[in-house]
Design a protein around this motif. Sequence first.
Motif, PDB file in Angstrom:
ATOM      1  N   GLY A  56     -26.013  20.759  -1.283  1.00 24.13           N
ATOM      2  CA  GLY A  56     -27.123  20.459  -0.385  1.00 24.13           C
ATOM      3  C   GLY A  56     -27.197  18.984  -0.042  1.00 24.13           C
ATOM      4  O   GLY A  56     -27.412  18.610   1.118  1.00 24.13           O
ATOM      5  N   PHE A  57     -26.997  18.140  -1.038  1.00 22.00           N
ATOM      6  CA  PHE A  57     -27.027  16.687  -0.814  1.00 22.00           C
ATOM      7  C   PHE A  57     -25.900  16.262   0.124  1.00 22.00           C
ATOM      8  O   PHE A  57     -26.118  15.484   1.073  1.00 22.00           O
ATOM      9  N   LEU A  58     -24.703  16.770  -0.112  1.00 22.82           N
ATOM     10  CA  LEU A  58     -23.554  16.412   0.723  1.00 22.82           C
ATOM     11  C   LEU A  58     -23.741  16.901   2.159  1.00 22.82           C
ATOM     12  O   LEU A  58     -23.391  16.194   3.116  1.00 22.82           O
ATOM     13  N   LEU A  59     -24.292  18.095   2.328  1.00 17.16           N
ATOM     14  CA  LEU A  59     -24.510  18.633   3.675  1.00 17.16           C
ATOM     15  C   LEU A  59     -25.605  17.865   4.414  1.00 17.16           C
ATOM     16  O   LEU A  59     -25.513  17.638   5.627  1.00 17.16           O
ATOM     17  N   ALA A  60     -26.653  17.482   3.689  1.00 19.95           N
ATOM     18  CA  ALA A  60     -27.720  16.683   4.314  1.00 19.95           C
ATOM     19  C   ALA A  60     -27.150  15.374   4.850  1.00 19.95           C
ATOM     20  O   ALA A  60     -27.534  14.913   5.937  1.00 19.95           O
ATOM     21  N   GLN A  61     -26.209  14.802   4.108  1.00 17.61           N
ATOM     22  CA  GLN A  61     -25.544  13.570   4.551  1.00 17.61           C
ATOM     23  C   GLN A  61     -24.597  13.854   5.710  1.00 17.61           C
ATOM     24  O   GLN A  61     -24.574  13.131   6.713  1.00 17.61           O
ATOM     25  N   ALA A  62     -23.802  14.927   5.580  1.00 18.42           N
ATOM     26  CA  ALA A  62     -22.792  15.237   6.597  1.00 18.42           C
ATOM     27  C   ALA A  62     -23.424  15.569   7.943  1.00 18.42           C
ATOM     28  O   ALA A  62     -22.901  15.184   8.995  1.00 18.42           O
ATOM     29  N   PHE A  63     -24.553  16.289   7.923  1.00 13.03           N
ATOM     30  CA  PHE A  63     -25.222  16.662   9.166  1.00 13.03           C
ATOM     31  C   PHE A  63     -26.222  15.593   9.622  1.00 13.03           C
ATOM     32  O   PHE A  63     -26.876  15.772  10.651  1.00 13.03           O
TER      33      PHE A  63
END
Length: 296
Positions: A56-63
């Motif tokens: 979730g943390f990585l996706l929040a950053q990626a998006f």
Amino acid sequence: MESSILTQIFLPLALFIIMLGMGLSLVLNDFRRVVQHPKATLLGLSNQLLLLPLVGFLLAQAFALPGELAVGLMLLAACPGGVTSNLISHLANGDTALSITLTAISSLITIITIPIVVNYSMLHFLAQDEQIAVDVVQMILQIAVITVIPVAIGMYIRSRNEKFARKMERPVKIVSAVFLALIIVAAVIKDRDNLLTSLQLAGPAALALNVTTMGLGYLSARLLRLSTPQSVTVSIESGIQNGTLAIGIALGILENGTISIPPAIYSLLMFATGGAMIAFFGRKRSEEVKFQPPLK
């Protein structure tokens, strides 16, 4: 209907009924079963408690999600599985007993981990003037009230009258579905001014969280050489989260409509991906049975 009525009356009532329904399906052996399947249970819990927040943390950053939507995605990732994951696991020919065990145990542990993840997320993703004051201890108590108490009541009812508990499972599921729709309506009303933008931004991230964690859950289970039913269940429990609880926390405790948008979108998308799991693994198991050679 005013959003305040939805969030102050219907939302707590909906969560109570949903968690009561979960309690009606649980027995003490569901908590003891971890001893019987330690590898599968520990993997499932590790995915739920560690892998999901990390993804979730990585996706929040990626998006590049705006602060409140990023917190909403992290809140969702921190939530346990729910009754829906148990149902999908059953229909997809997974290990239903394992699914119930993972849901039961993670629902207790996440009472503590959700406030920690949410507090960290707000400190990381929100600007100083946007941050919501969170008393971690108070939040733990609030989550315990809306989860543990109704589940305990449901388990007590089942222990005293199992026939009645089984009879009530279907009506409670129907009422829960109706209240889930009301909860999503509450989330939409709360953030109606920014709804279109929020949907466009949070939709792909919510779908990515769902699909990625389901895929990683299945892959990790196969790497540890779990059986196909156990692998299906670990996949579903890793990727199907209790979006209703996340919406309830966002609207009822944090009182922020934007934070509730990722869980609201996710609560709709997970039925599509869960349906795909049911279609694929349900058909696959049927074909295995159909073409099984006769016993000699």
